[in-house]
Motif scaffolding. Structure first.
Motif, mmCIF file in Angstrom:
data_model
loop_
_atom_site.group_PDB
_atom_site.id
_atom_site.type_symbol
_atom_site.label_atom_id
_atom_site.label_comp_id
_atom_site.label_asym_id
_atom_site.label_seq_id
_atom_site.Cartn_x
_atom_site.Cartn_y
_atom_site.Cartn_z
ATOM 1 N N VAL A 1 77.629 -29.294 34.374
ATOM 2 C CA VAL A 1 77.402 -28.944 33.164
ATOM 3 C C VAL A 1 77.988 -28.019 32.484
ATOM 4 O O VAL A 1 78.361 -27.046 33.182
ATOM 5 N N SER A 2 78.181 -27.656 31.409
ATOM 6 C CA SER A 2 78.683 -26.856 30.572
ATOM 7 C C SER A 2 77.569 -25.896 29.838
ATOM 8 O O SER A 2 76.556 -26.852 29.356
ATOM 9 N N GLU A 3 77.310 -24.798 30.093
ATOM 10 C CA GLU A 3 76.267 -23.875 29.547
ATOM 11 C C GLU A 3 76.712 -23.163 28.259
ATOM 12 O O GLU A 3 77.626 -22.412 28.124
ATOM 13 N N GLN A 4 75.619 -23.063 26.968
ATOM 14 C CA GLN A 4 75.732 -22.246 25.879
ATOM 15 C C GLN A 4 74.538 -21.544 25.871
ATOM 16 O O GLN A 4 73.611 -22.279 25.890
ATOM 17 N N ILE A 5 74.691 -20.218 25.550
ATOM 18 C CA ILE A 5 73.518 -19.394 25.477
ATOM 19 C C ILE A 5 73.525 -18.841 23.927
ATOM 20 O O ILE A 5 74.297 -18.132 23.582
#
Length: 156
Positions: free
Chosen positions: A57-61
Motif C-alpha cells: 500500500v501507499s501511505e498519505q498523511i
C-alpha cells in the motif's frame, strides 16, 4: 502488535473491497467503518503500516488522518491471502455503467433542450464579441503616471 486472525482478515477484506482506507490519528477511537467498528484506529494503523513496509500500500498523511491506497502487488497479495478468484477486483477498479442521459424537457426527441442550449451558447458568444461599450484602457500601465513629491518617507 499481536492481533487475532479474524480481525486481520476483517481489515484485509475491507481494504480489498474498496482498495482505499483511512484512519484517524486518535488511537483509542473506534474505526468508523461498519464492519470494523469493534477495532480501534490503532489496530487498523498498525496492520496497514505492516502492509506499507512490505510495499503493498501507499501511505498519505494529512492533518490527523492516515490514507492508504492498495497497489497492484497488494491486490495480488490480498487475493492470495483471502483466497479470492482472479475475477474479483476492488470496487475502485471496476468499470461503471454509463448513466442514461435524459433530456430536461417533456418531449421525447430532446430537440427542444438542444435548441435552448444552442441559444444560450449563441448569446454568450455574441456578448463576448460585442466590444463597443468596453474600453481597453483599464489595468496596469494603461493610464499616465504622476509623481508628486511629499508623500511617504524622506520628506524634509
Amino acid at each position: 502488535m499481536f492481533m487475532q486472525k479474524s480481525d486481520r482478515n476483517a481489515i484485509y477484506t475491507v481494504l480489498f473491497r474498496s482498495a482505499v482506507m483511512f484512519a484517524e490519528r486518535a488511537l483509542q477511537k473506534r474505526h468508523p467503518d461498519k464492519s470494523l467498528n469493534h477495532l480501534t484506529n490503532l489496530q487498523v494503523i498498525k496492520i496497514l503500516k505492516s502492509l506499507k513496509s512490505r510495499g503493498y500500500v501507499s501511505e498519505q498523511i494529512a492533518w490527523r488522518h492516515y490514507y492508504w491506497c492498495l497497489n497492484n502487488d497488494g491486490i495480488e497479495y490480498l487475493r492470495g491471502y483471502l483466497h479470492m478468484p482472479s475475477e474479483v477486483v476492488p470496487s475502485t477498479l471496476q468499470r461503471r455503467k454509463e448513466p442514461v442521459r435524459m433530456s430536461r424537457n417533456s418531449r421525447d426527441d430532446g430537440t427542444r433542450g438542444l435548441q435552448r442550449d444552442f441559444k444560450e451558447r449563441e448569446d454568450r458568444s455574441t456578448y463576448r464579441r460585442n466590444d463597443e461599450d468596453k474600453t481597453g484602457e483599464v489595468g496596469a500601465g494603461a493610464g499616465s503616471l504622476e509623481f508628486r513629491g511629499g508623500f511617504g518617507r524622506g520628506r524634509r
